[in-house]
Design a protein around this motif. Sequence first.
Motif, PDB file in Angstrom:
ATOM      1  N   SER A  41      -5.214  19.700  -0.606  1.00 52.56           N
ATOM      2  CA  SER A  41      -4.762  18.783  -1.641  1.00 52.56           C
ATOM      3  C   SER A  41      -5.374  17.399  -1.467  1.00 52.56           C
ATOM      4  CB  SER A  41      -3.233  18.700  -1.652  1.00 52.56           C
ATOM      5  OG  SER A  41      -2.751  18.322  -0.385  1.00 52.56           O
ATOM      6  N   MET A  42      -5.145  16.572  -2.467  1.00 53.82           N
ATOM      7  CA  MET A  42      -5.713  15.228  -2.499  1.00 53.82           C
ATOM      8  C   MET A  42      -4.865  14.262  -1.678  1.00 53.82           C
ATOM      9  SD  MET A  42      -6.060  12.720  -5.837  1.00 53.82           S
ATOM     10  CE  MET A  42      -7.004  13.881  -6.797  1.00 53.82           C
ATOM     11  N   SER A  43      -5.508  13.333  -1.010  1.00 50.84           N
ATOM     12  CA  SER A  43      -4.826  12.181  -0.425  1.00 50.84           C
ATOM     13  C   SER A  43      -5.057  11.006  -1.359  1.00 50.84           C
ATOM     14  CB  SER A  43      -5.369  11.860   0.967  1.00 50.84           C
ATOM     15  OG  SER A  43      -5.040  12.870   1.891  1.00 50.84           O
ATOM     16  N   ALA A  44      -3.999  10.270  -1.667  1.00 47.25           N
ATOM     17  CA  ALA A  44      -4.119   9.185  -2.646  1.00 47.25           C
ATOM     18  C   ALA A  44      -3.462   7.926  -2.116  1.00 47.25           C
ATOM     19  CB  ALA A  44      -3.487   9.589  -3.976  1.00 47.25           C
ATOM     20  N   ALA A  45      -3.997   6.790  -2.534  1.00 42.31           N
ATOM     21  CA  ALA A  45      -3.458   5.497  -2.135  1.00 42.31           C
ATOM     22  C   ALA A  45      -3.380   4.596  -3.357  1.00 42.31           C
ATOM     23  CB  ALA A  45      -4.339   4.854  -1.061  1.00 42.31           C
ATOM     24  N   LEU A  62       0.845  -1.187   0.000  1.00 47.17           N
ATOM     25  CA  LEU A  62       0.000   0.000   0.000  1.00 47.17           C
ATOM     26  C   LEU A  62       0.882   1.238   0.000  1.00 47.17           C
ATOM     27  CD1 LEU A  62      -2.643   1.591   0.300  1.00 47.17           C
ATOM     28  CD2 LEU A  62      -2.572   1.128   2.766  1.00 47.17           C
ATOM     29  N   GLY A  63       0.851   2.004  -1.106  1.00 48.94           N
ATOM     30  CA  GLY A  63       1.566   3.272  -1.187  1.00 48.94           C
ATOM     31  C   GLY A  63       0.621   4.409  -0.867  1.00 48.94           C
ATOM     32  N   VAL A  64       1.028   5.336  -0.012  1.00 51.30           N
ATOM     33  CA  VAL A  64       0.145   6.405   0.449  1.00 51.30           C
ATOM     34  C   VAL A  64       0.830   7.754   0.282  1.00 51.30           C
ATOM     35  CG1 VAL A  64      -1.109   7.350   2.416  1.00 51.30           C
ATOM     36  CG2 VAL A  64      -0.957   4.886   2.129  1.00 51.30           C
ATOM     37  N   ASP A  65       0.096   8.707  -0.277  1.00 49.92           N
ATOM     38  CA  ASP A  65       0.554  10.102  -0.344  1.00 49.92           C
ATOM     39  C   ASP A  65      -0.495  10.948   0.354  1.00 49.92           C
ATOM     40  OD1 ASP A  65       1.991  12.370  -0.960  1.00 49.92           O
ATOM     41  OD2 ASP A  65       1.083  12.609  -2.940  1.00 49.92           O
ATOM     42  N   LEU A  66      -0.190  11.376   1.566  1.00 55.29           N
ATOM     43  CA  LEU A  66      -1.139  12.164   2.346  1.00 55.29           C
ATOM     44  C   LEU A  66      -1.183  13.598   1.833  1.00 55.29           C
ATOM     45  CD1 LEU A  66      -0.573  11.098   6.063  1.00 55.29           C
ATOM     46  CD2 LEU A  66      -2.404  10.423   4.511  1.00 55.29           C
TER      47      LEU A  66
END
Length: 510
Positions: A317-321, A308-312
């Motif tokens: 802004s957008m949070s994406a997984a 699971l890669g996560v960019d908070l």
Amino acid sequence: MGRPTKQASAAIKFLENLRIPEGKKAGSAVKLASYQRQFIKGALASDVMVACLSIGRGNGKTALSAGLALADVMGELTDQPKREVILAARNRDQAKIAFQFIVGFIEGLPEDVQDLFTIRRGSKLEIEYSGNGGGLARCIAADGKSILGGAPTLAILDERAAWESDKGDALENAILSGLGKRDGRALIISTSAPDDANTFSRWLDEPPPGTYVQEHRPAFGLPADDLESLLEANPGSKEGIGSTPEWLVSQARRAIARGGSALSSFRNLNRNERVSTENRSLLVTVDEWLAAEVAPDGLPARDGPCVLGVDLGGSRSMSAAALYWPETGRLEAVGTFPCNPTLADRGASDGVSDRYLQMQDRGELTTMGDTTVPVGRWLADVVKLVDGQGIACIVGDRFRHAEFQEAMNAAGLDRVPFIWRGFGWKDGAEDIERFRRALFEGMVKTAPSLLLRSAFSDAITLVDPAGNHKLAKARSLGRIDAAAASVIAVAEGARMVNRPKRKARAALWA
């Protein structure tokens, strides 16, 4: 479309009495193609102030612009005296091409009519007409110089998508502000811009009242050499204008074979797609990414460990997984915005029109929270997407360490291994290279995703003197969160697969 107005009929009649000044049909009478007639009828309708035409290169845009400019100068489109036409192009060289087209049309007129023209080729490219009340055509470059005080009856903005952003917008605003003095019209004619944020794209996507739009752009994601979509972007090809269908297909296949900037340029200029041609620093090109897309029923299974890669995201802004199964290559991605402002308002402010709403309809983008995404609840919802399968590890930005710890505790994931990665030169260079390698080797497969297409179209890499890459945005309003999450997930998956397997030690009994 209904019957043409008196102006449109007069313009069509005038243009078809001209002679082609150059090319393989030089000397022949102009014969308008059906799409050109359609544009003239729409642009010269009674309730239209601005008309936009988007079409592939080589379909007679500049010649059409020059012919309409000449028609207005000679009083065929309006009976006002001392008419003024502005034909603005990207730079002086492009303006000179349009100027030469007008001069070429004039040279095909009867000699007594030619005598009524004064042609100036010095520092200013101007054509003055002394008959029928007089008229003046000025061919200028979009260099941002003020033309306040002008009162054009017709303004033509040629290749608008290629104008420099700030200077081009300043010139466009100056031109449009002068049209109202004499009930003038503006014709904005160009190939597609490289992205949705370009001013020309916004004219097409969000036309204000009184705007006519005619766009010849095929659906996204088709092969570059698909003939039907090539002809959709190049309608003149079927009517003897510009390139033949055979040439277009051969050029498409040559661009496919060369790849890189050649293919990106062909898609943008010849297929009229919104594809960036500045691909030297792109993370991946559009065709490289499209190679990873497969039909939903052709997706690999969710077998093996899941990364699971996560960019908070921050407050706006957008949070994406990104969920990646390295043993099969399956990749899934989701994004989430706060509820305030709405997705429609975000799309407008980010210059992407209704793209976020489309992502929401496709199930790729959600909203949660008020002005910020509650990361603990959001992370718990993301984990639910794996349908009970275990998460082997979570990968995220080391600079958000405290937030991740709180989010994982709130989501009940405190026992899942967390791998910290930086988005700078050190970790970023390795992750980008591993991601690209996995993509090119066919180890990344995903269903068609507007979220990922959008993210990768805005994702570029900055390169330091040692050749290391780190991820960055192509434009300030770009949203690359899903691309960032995918890069770190795929890179960690590649490391996981390549780690040597430890052999279990045999039990020893005393």
